[in-house]
Motif scaffolding. Structure first.
Motif, PDB file in Angstrom:
ATOM      1  N   VAL A 356       0.852  -1.200   0.000  1.00  0.00           N
ATOM      2  CA  VAL A 356       0.000   0.000   0.000  1.00  0.00           C
ATOM      3  C   VAL A 356       0.887   1.249   0.000  1.00  0.00           C
ATOM      4  O   VAL A 356       1.902   1.299   0.673  1.00  0.00           O
ATOM      5  CB  VAL A 356      -0.930  -0.012   1.232  1.00  0.00           C
ATOM      6  CG1 VAL A 356      -1.605   1.331   1.417  1.00  0.00           C
ATOM      7  CG2 VAL A 356      -1.965  -1.100   1.096  1.00  0.00           C
ATOM      8  N   ARG A 357       0.441   2.251  -0.744  1.00  0.00           N
ATOM      9  CA  ARG A 357       1.269   3.455  -0.879  1.00  0.00           C
ATOM     10  C   ARG A 357       1.153   4.371   0.341  1.00  0.00           C
ATOM     11  O   ARG A 357       2.141   4.783   0.909  1.00  0.00           O
ATOM     12  CB  ARG A 357       0.834   4.189  -2.154  1.00  0.00           C
ATOM     13  CG  ARG A 357       1.851   5.128  -2.703  1.00  0.00           C
ATOM     14  CD  ARG A 357       1.421   5.577  -4.083  1.00  0.00           C
ATOM     15  NE  ARG A 357       2.137   6.767  -4.455  1.00  0.00           N
ATOM     16  CZ  ARG A 357       3.379   6.776  -4.910  1.00  0.00           C
ATOM     17  NH1 ARG A 357       4.022   5.643  -5.041  1.00  0.00           N
ATOM     18  NH2 ARG A 357       3.959   7.901  -5.242  1.00  0.00           N
ATOM     19  N   ARG A 358      -0.063   4.684   0.739  1.00  0.00           N
ATOM     20  CA  ARG A 358      -0.270   5.588   1.874  1.00  0.00           C
ATOM     21  C   ARG A 358      -1.229   4.952   2.875  1.00  0.00           C
ATOM     22  O   ARG A 358      -2.315   4.496   2.499  1.00  0.00           O
ATOM     23  CB  ARG A 358      -0.891   6.900   1.402  1.00  0.00           C
ATOM     24  CG  ARG A 358       0.018   7.700   0.502  1.00  0.00           C
ATOM     25  CD  ARG A 358       0.944   8.594   1.314  1.00  0.00           C
ATOM     26  NE  ARG A 358       1.808   9.359   0.444  1.00  0.00           N
ATOM     27  CZ  ARG A 358       3.071   9.065   0.184  1.00  0.00           C
ATOM     28  NH1 ARG A 358       3.634   8.007   0.733  1.00  0.00           N
ATOM     29  NH2 ARG A 358       3.803   9.810  -0.621  1.00  0.00           N
ATOM     30  N   VAL A 359      -0.845   4.960   4.139  1.00  0.00           N
ATOM     31  CA  VAL A 359      -1.705   4.409   5.187  1.00  0.00           C
ATOM     32  C   VAL A 359      -2.100   5.537   6.140  1.00  0.00           C
ATOM     33  O   VAL A 359      -1.252   6.307   6.587  1.00  0.00           O
ATOM     34  CB  VAL A 359      -0.965   3.298   5.963  1.00  0.00           C
ATOM     35  CG1 VAL A 359      -1.799   2.819   7.140  1.00  0.00           C
ATOM     36  CG2 VAL A 359      -0.633   2.130   5.042  1.00  0.00           C
ATOM     37  N   ILE A 360      -3.397   5.611   6.408  1.00  0.00           N
ATOM     38  CA  ILE A 360      -3.896   6.557   7.415  1.00  0.00           C
ATOM     39  C   ILE A 360      -4.540   5.703   8.505  1.00  0.00           C
ATOM     40  O   ILE A 360      -5.367   4.839   8.198  1.00  0.00           O
ATOM     41  CB  ILE A 360      -4.938   7.530   6.814  1.00  0.00           C
ATOM     42  CG1 ILE A 360      -4.351   8.260   5.600  1.00  0.00           C
ATOM     43  CG2 ILE A 360      -5.419   8.524   7.860  1.00  0.00           C
ATOM     44  CD1 ILE A 360      -5.362   9.051   4.798  1.00  0.00           C
ATOM     45  N   ALA A 361      -4.135   5.907   9.750  1.00  0.00           N
ATOM     46  CA  ALA A 361      -4.658   5.069  10.829  1.00  0.00           C
ATOM     47  C   ALA A 361      -5.337   5.910  11.885  1.00  0.00           C
ATOM     48  O   ALA A 361      -4.829   6.959  12.284  1.00  0.00           O
ATOM     49  CB  ALA A 361      -3.521   4.274  11.453  1.00  0.00           C
ATOM     50  N   VAL A 362      -6.500   5.434  12.327  1.00  0.00           N
ATOM     51  CA  VAL A 362      -7.216   6.075  13.433  1.00  0.00           C
ATOM     52  C   VAL A 362      -7.272   5.043  14.550  1.00  0.00           C
ATOM     53  O   VAL A 362      -7.791   3.940  14.364  1.00  0.00           O
ATOM     54  CB  VAL A 362      -8.648   6.492  13.009  1.00  0.00           C
ATOM     55  CG1 VAL A 362      -9.368   7.163  14.167  1.00  0.00           C
ATOM     56  CG2 VAL A 362      -8.615   7.396  11.789  1.00  0.00           C
ATOM     57  N   ASN A 363      -6.710   5.397  15.703  1.00  0.00           N
ATOM     58  CA  ASN A 363      -6.655   4.448  16.802  1.00  0.00           C
ATOM     59  C   ASN A 363      -6.545   5.232  18.109  1.00  0.00           C
ATOM     60  O   ASN A 363      -5.914   6.283  18.153  1.00  0.00           O
ATOM     61  CB  ASN A 363      -5.428   3.532  16.631  1.00  0.00           C
ATOM     62  CG  ASN A 363      -5.549   2.252  17.424  1.00  0.00           C
ATOM     63  OD1 ASN A 363      -5.766   2.285  18.626  1.00  0.00           O
ATOM     64  ND2 ASN A 363      -5.402   1.131  16.745  1.00  0.00           N
ATOM     65  N   THR A 364      -7.150   4.705  19.157  1.00  0.00           N
ATOM     66  CA  THR A 364      -7.057   5.396  20.459  1.00  0.00           C
ATOM     67  C   THR A 364      -5.702   5.151  21.121  1.00  0.00           C
ATOM     68  O   THR A 364      -5.322   5.876  22.033  1.00  0.00           O
ATOM     69  CB  THR A 364      -8.176   4.899  21.408  1.00  0.00           C
ATOM     70  OG1 THR A 364      -8.258   3.490  21.287  1.00  0.00           O
ATOM     71  CG2 THR A 364      -9.503   5.543  21.105  1.00  0.00           C
ATOM     72  N   ASP A 365      -4.988   4.131  20.646  1.00  0.00           N
ATOM     73  CA  ASP A 365      -3.705   3.770  21.268  1.00  0.00           C
ATOM     74  C   ASP A 365      -2.540   4.317  20.437  1.00  0.00           C
ATOM     75  O   ASP A 365      -2.267   3.843  19.333  1.00  0.00           O
ATOM     76  CB  ASP A 365      -3.629   2.232  21.361  1.00  0.00           C
ATOM     77  CG  ASP A 365      -2.310   1.770  21.948  1.00  0.00           C
ATOM     78  OD1 ASP A 365      -1.526   2.627  22.409  1.00  0.00           O
ATOM     79  OD2 ASP A 365      -2.070   0.546  21.941  1.00  0.00           O
ATOM     80  N   LEU A 366      -1.856   5.294  21.008  1.00  0.00           N
ATOM     81  CA  LEU A 366      -0.721   5.924  20.317  1.00  0.00           C
ATOM     82  C   LEU A 366       0.356   4.907  19.951  1.00  0.00           C
ATOM     83  O   LEU A 366       1.084   5.075  18.980  1.00  0.00           O
ATOM     84  CB  LEU A 366      -0.138   7.019  21.226  1.00  0.00           C
ATOM     85  CG  LEU A 366       1.181   7.652  20.819  1.00  0.00           C
ATOM     86  CD1 LEU A 366       1.019   8.466  19.541  1.00  0.00           C
ATOM     87  CD2 LEU A 366       1.721   8.546  21.918  1.00  0.00           C
ATOM     88  N   HIS A 367       0.463   3.852  20.744  1.00  0.00           N
ATOM     89  CA  HIS A 367       1.549   2.894  20.542  1.00  0.00           C
ATOM     90  C   HIS A 367       1.152   1.701  19.679  1.00  0.00           C
ATOM     91  O   HIS A 367       1.930   0.745  19.556  1.00  0.00           O
ATOM     92  CB  HIS A 367       2.077   2.422  21.904  1.00  0.00           C
ATOM     93  CG  HIS A 367       2.522   3.563  22.765  1.00  0.00           C
ATOM     94  ND1 HIS A 367       3.657   4.283  22.479  1.00  0.00           N
ATOM     95  CD2 HIS A 367       1.952   4.148  23.847  1.00  0.00           C
ATOM     96  CE1 HIS A 367       3.781   5.256  23.370  1.00  0.00           C
ATOM     97  NE2 HIS A 367       2.759   5.198  24.201  1.00  0.00           N
ATOM     98  N   ALA A 368      -0.040   1.750  19.077  1.00  0.00           N
ATOM     99  CA  ALA A 368      -0.469   0.633  18.224  1.00  0.00           C
ATOM    100  C   ALA A 368       0.480   0.500  17.023  1.00  0.00           C
ATOM    101  O   ALA A 368       0.953   1.510  16.484  1.00  0.00           O
ATOM    102  CB  ALA A 368      -1.895   0.871  17.742  1.00  0.00           C
ATOM    103  N   GLU A 369       0.751  -0.723  16.605  1.00  0.00           N
ATOM    104  CA  GLU A 369       1.648  -0.970  15.460  1.00  0.00           C
ATOM    105  C   GLU A 369       1.110  -0.301  14.199  1.00  0.00           C
ATOM    106  O   GLU A 369       1.865   0.133  13.338  1.00  0.00           O
ATOM    107  CB  GLU A 369       1.818  -2.478  15.219  1.00  0.00           C
ATOM    108  CG  GLU A 369       2.632  -3.183  16.287  1.00  0.00           C
ATOM    109  CD  GLU A 369       4.036  -2.615  16.447  1.00  0.00           C
ATOM    110  OE1 GLU A 369       4.677  -2.317  15.424  1.00  0.00           O
ATOM    111  OE2 GLU A 369       4.480  -2.435  17.600  1.00  0.00           O
ATOM    112  N   MET A 370      -0.221  -0.245  14.095  1.00  0.00           N
ATOM    113  CA  MET A 370      -0.829   0.375  12.907  1.00  0.00           C
ATOM    114  C   MET A 370      -0.474   1.865  12.842  1.00  0.00           C
ATOM    115  O   MET A 370      -0.257   2.418  11.763  1.00  0.00           O
ATOM    116  CB  MET A 370      -2.347   0.200  12.998  1.00  0.00           C
ATOM    117  CG  MET A 370      -3.041   0.361  11.698  1.00  0.00           C
ATOM    118  SD  MET A 370      -2.621  -0.995  10.596  1.00  0.00           S
ATOM    119  CE  MET A 370      -2.964  -0.227   9.063  1.00  0.00           C
ATOM    120  N   ILE A 371      -0.413   2.500  14.005  1.00  0.00           N
ATOM    121  CA  ILE A 371      -0.043   3.929  14.069  1.00  0.00           C
ATOM    122  C   ILE A 371       1.402   4.087  13.604  1.00  0.00           C
ATOM    123  O   ILE A 371       1.752   5.028  12.895  1.00  0.00           O
ATOM    124  CB  ILE A 371      -0.230   4.467  15.509  1.00  0.00           C
ATOM    125  CG1 ILE A 371      -1.712   4.469  15.882  1.00  0.00           C
ATOM    126  CG2 ILE A 371       0.422   5.828  15.693  1.00  0.00           C
ATOM    127  CD1 ILE A 371      -2.513   5.654  15.437  1.00  0.00           C
TER     128      ILE A 371
END
Ligand SMILES: Cc1cc2nc3c(=O)[nH]c(=O)nc-3n(C[C@H](O)[C@H](O)[C@H](O)COP(=O)(O)OP(=O)(O)OC[C@H]3O[C@@H](n4cnc5c(N)ncnc54)[C@H](O)[C@@H]3O)c2cc1C
Length: 399
Positions: A356-371
């Motif tokens: 994937v070229r660009r990933v935008i992540a919304v998560n309540t956990d700042l330390h999530a791997e997705m972030i």
């Protein structure tokens, strides 16, 4: 940043002083009058600091004595300028005909220019990129010359006109090779050029060198190889894109093309993004266990025109069908944008979005791997961001 090369012997000799009949090794070179001076860890740290924003970065190979040279307000970071490569009089030309979908230079486009460089670099050749849009942005891909196609072709279905333009350029510039990406668009233009010029096309090249072009056939049970032909299409990931280069991308004129359209009508049809195979979707809206408002998720997909997908957890729970699962045991997506709500970013999930070229992540956990994987991260509740985004898009459209 240029690092000082350390010569351990010279360094040791510079720090050695004779005290009585015993040699003593000082922390700083004796020549700088540091003998007997106490170590100042703060000054050393200041001296080693090469960047303070967004996170401090230290270069411990720097000479601590340079601490005094530090300008107020932080050190100036020396950015190495990439030297400009100019091929003034190319011995021959290689054309790289690019897709540049929606005006963006795709990874596949970059690979095609890199492949053209492979063919041009031995023997003093030059690479001519052919695409819509200006050439400056192609300088770091390895383009020596650039032919800008009409802007009106950027979003239009124009393989006929593109093929005519490439044929005219082949006539005028007499390139040794012409490369295209093996994509829906690039592949079609290449085949049209082959038909119009009578040149043989070697399609889907997977291995390329100056002497040899090769590709597999019959499900990988057969390898076909030959000397590079004049017309070739390049499979994705056959050649890595170039990095750290700066070429001239000097503009060249497109010769007048007398296109007689044979297609009487070509227009884009609206498609249901959710009916698209996930692997082909360009814009994916994905949900994880952090999503509870499924009505808002569906509405956001509709408003954005994005293809909906999710993690294994949400598919297991029945919120989305199994064929919408992204990841190692689901589908590997190649979208240009992946908008992820409430996804932790487990390794099995991340394996599905490596391309994937660009990933935008919304998560309540700042330390999530997705972030950490995201190009843009929003640390917030998905249930609040989704309706806010829907409202914002609607307002913008009605404005
Ligand atoms: C063999 C094997 C194969 C697998 N294959 C896959 C696969 O192909 N694809 C796949 O996805 N998984 C796969 N998994 C499962 C994977 O390991 C994870 O369990 C799964 O991806 C986690 O899904 P999740 O991120 O949705 O859920 P969780 O791990 O529960 O994470 C939820 C996230 O949402 C965040 N969150 C919570 N509330 C909110 C809120 N209100 N707003 C915003 N964020 C919030 C949390 O901080 C958390 O980061 C596989 C596992 C195994 C063992």
């Amino acid at each position: 940043m240029t690092r000082r090369r350390v010569d351990p012997r010279a360094d040791r000799a510079a720090r050695t002083v004779q005290v009585g009949n015993r040699p003593r090794i000082l922390r700083t070179p004796a020549a700088e009058g540091a003998a007997g001076r106490r170590r100042d860890p703060r000054a050393e740290r200041r001296a080693a600091l090469v960047r303070s924003q967004p996170r401090p970065r230290f270069d411990w190979s720097r000479d601590p004595a340079a601490a005094g040279e530090m300008p107020a307000g932080g050190p100036a970071v020396a950015i190495r300028e990439i030297p400009l490569t100019i091929v003034a009089a190319p011995a021959f030309l290689v054309l790289a005909v690019l897709d540049r979908p929606a005006g963006e230079i795709s990874d596949h486009d970059r690979q095609v220019v890199a492949a053209a460089r492979v063919l041009a670099d031995t023997g003093g050749g030059g690479v001519v990129t052919v695409a819509t849009g200006p050439g400056e942005a192609l300088s770091d891909t390895g383009s020596d010359r650039h032919v800008a196609l009409p802007d009106a072709w950027t979003d239009a279905y124009s393989p006929e006109a593109r093929a005519d333009a490439v044929a005219a350029l082949m006539d005028g510039l007499k390139p040794r090779h012409v490369l295209f990406p093996e994509t829906a668009e690039g592949g079609e233009v290449a085949r049209r050029v082959a038909a119009a010029t009578g040149e043989r096309l070697f399609a889907g090249v997977q291995v390329l060198s100056r002497e040899r072009a090769a590709r597999q056939a019959r499900g990988g049970s057969l390898e076909m190889s030959r000397a590079p032909t004049r017309l070739m299409t390049l499979a994705a990931d056959a050649v890595p894109p170039l990095e750290g280069v700066r070429h001239e991308a000097r503009p060249l004129e497109l010769p007048a093309v007398g296109t007689t359209p044979r297609l009487s009508n070509a227009r884009r049809l609206p498609v249901d993004p959710d009916a698209l195979p996930l692997a082909e979707a360009d814009f994916v809206l994905s949900a994880g266990n952090g999503v509870t408002d499924w009505a808002a998720f569906a509405e956001l997909g509709e408003v954005l025109g994005a293809t909906r997908a999710g993690t294994r957890v949400v598919c297991d729970a029945g919120h989305l069908p199994r064929n919408r699962q992204v990841g190692a045991s689901g589908t590997v997506v190649t979208a240009r944008c992946y908008l992820a709500f409430g996804i932790a970013g487990a390794p099995q999930h991340l394996q599905g979005i490596t391309a994937v070229r660009r990933v935008i992540a919304v998560n309540t956990d700042l330390h999530a791997e997705m972030i950490k994987r995201a190009d843009l991260a929003v640390v917030a509740d998905a249930q609040q961001v989704m309706p806010a985004l829907i409202r914002y898009i609607r307002e913008r459209r009605n404005a």
